[in-house]
Design an enzyme around this catalytic site. Structure first.
Site, PDB file in Angstrom:
ATOM      1  N   LYS A 125      17.708 -15.668 -14.961  1.00  0.00           N
ATOM      2  CA  LYS A 125      18.108 -14.282 -15.052  1.00  0.00           C
ATOM      3  C   LYS A 125      17.195 -13.361 -14.245  1.00  0.00           C
ATOM      4  CE  LYS A 125      18.717 -15.375 -19.873  1.00  0.00           C
ATOM      5  NZ  LYS A 125      18.102 -15.164 -21.195  1.00  0.00           N
ATOM      6  N   ASP A 134       6.541 -19.683  -8.499  1.00  0.00           N
ATOM      7  CA  ASP A 134       5.324 -19.941  -9.264  1.00  0.00           C
ATOM      8  C   ASP A 134       4.826 -21.343  -8.876  1.00  0.00           C
ATOM      9  OD1 ASP A 134       3.460 -20.209 -11.351  1.00  0.00           O
ATOM     10  OD2 ASP A 134       4.635 -18.974 -12.687  1.00  0.00           O
TER      11      ASP A 134
HETATM   12  C1  PRP Z   1      11.375 -18.053 -13.188  1.00  0.00           C
HETATM   13  C2  PRP Z   1      11.742 -17.503 -11.821  1.00  0.00           C
HETATM   14  C3  PRP Z   1      11.961 -18.726 -10.984  1.00  0.00           C
HETATM   15  C4  PRP Z   1      11.075 -19.747 -11.629  1.00  0.00           C
HETATM   16  C5  PRP Z   1       9.880 -19.922 -10.785  1.00  0.00           C
HETATM   17  O1  PRP Z   1      12.522 -18.306 -13.922  1.00  0.00           O
HETATM   18  O2  PRP Z   1      12.894 -16.712 -11.867  1.00  0.00           O
HETATM   19  O3  PRP Z   1      13.309 -19.139 -10.985  1.00  0.00           O
HETATM   20  O4  PRP Z   1      10.689 -19.256 -12.906  1.00  0.00           O
HETATM   21  O5  PRP Z   1       8.987 -20.815 -11.387  1.00  0.00           O
HETATM   22  P1  PRP Z   1       8.539 -22.163 -10.702  1.00  0.00           P
HETATM   23  O6  PRP Z   1       8.203 -21.834  -9.276  1.00  0.00           O
HETATM   24  O7  PRP Z   1       7.323 -22.555 -11.508  1.00  0.00           O
HETATM   25  O8  PRP Z   1       9.614 -23.166 -10.837  1.00  0.00           O
HETATM   26  P2  PRP Z   1      12.500 -18.709 -15.458  1.00  0.00           P
HETATM   27  O9  PRP Z   1      12.573 -20.196 -15.592  1.00  0.00           O
HETATM   28  O10 PRP Z   1      11.340 -18.035 -16.132  1.00  0.00           O
HETATM   29  O11 PRP Z   1      13.870 -18.132 -15.978  1.00  0.00           O
HETATM   30  P3  PRP Z   1      14.385 -16.626 -15.962  1.00  0.00           P
HETATM   31  O12 PRP Z   1      14.663 -16.266 -14.531  1.00  0.00           O
HETATM   32  O13 PRP Z   1      15.631 -16.665 -16.783  1.00  0.00           O
HETATM   33  O14 PRP Z   1      13.305 -15.775 -16.565  1.00  0.00           O
END
Ligand code: PRP
Length: 183
Positions: free
Chosen positions: A47, A107
């Site tokens: 999201k 991240d």
């Molecule tokens: C977050 C962000 C990325 C991912 C990055 O999404 O939107 O898609 O984490 O992290 P990474 O590089 O460690 O894989 P999240 O899984 O928190 O979901 P959200 O977007 O619904 O908050």
């Protein structure tokens, strides 16, 4: 508690709404130049990417198609496995299309690494990544990100789509959360 101001738990504002919009505009201009004469599909990763998708799309003066994916890491909230499950797939076929995956943060890189390889297997003309934020110190997967707004230190940040336990996404700025909130 529920009527508290969403800004109350910030210890520091990293990027203001104005700075974010200026940066998104800058990215949009680069993207417009690079995709001149080509159809472009931007894919938002739900999201968190809702805000940046919305502002990026509106910063373009060109036509752009928008689609969405929702993914989730396997395991109990840990992303270390790098295995991702699709919760919502694209609505459309991307065969032969220029695809730009848009997210608000890279991240560890595991999500987008998996996602771009999944999308690449569908026969698109190209797949690139645009992210507003990247944490170089947290990266676990080598991943090529063509468009980066800012590189930031490995701190917990919220706002502009980024959440802590589903809250703070609607904060207009991006900031660091007071440790008493999550400790
Ligand atoms: C977050 C962000 C990325 C991912 C990055 O999404 O939107 O898609 O984490 O992290 P990474 O590089 O460690 O894989 P999240 O899984 O928190 O979901 P959200 O977007 O619904 O908050």
């Amino acid at each position: 508690m529920d009527s508290a101001d969403v800004r109350d738990d910030l210890v520091k504002v990293l990027f203001t709404e104005d700075q974010i919009l200026a940066k998104v505009k800058e990215l949009a201009e680069r993207i417009e130049k690079d995709y001149d004469g080509k159809d472009l599909l931007i894919v938002g990763v739900l999201k968190g990417a809702v805000m940046v998708m919305s502002d990026l799309a509106r910063a373009f003066s060109r036509h752009v198609e928008m689609d969405w994916m929702a993914v989730s890491s396997y395991g109990s909230g840990t992303k270390s496995s790098g295995v991702v499950r699709i919760l919502k797939d694209l609505d459309g076929d991307i065969h032969g299309k220029h695809v730009l995956v848009v997210d608000e943060i890279v991240d560890t890189g595991l999500t987008l690494s998996w996602l771009t390889s999944n999308l690449s297997s569908r026969g698109p003309a190209s797949v690139e990544i645009a992210t507003l934020l990247r944490k170089p110190d947290a990266q676990q997967m080598p991943i090529e990100v063509k468009y980066v707004g800012w590189d930031i230190p490995n701190e917990f940040v919220v706002g502009y789509g980024l959440d802590y336990q589903e809250r703070y996404r609607n904060l207009r700025d991006i900031g660091t959360l007071a440790s008493h909130v999550y400790s």
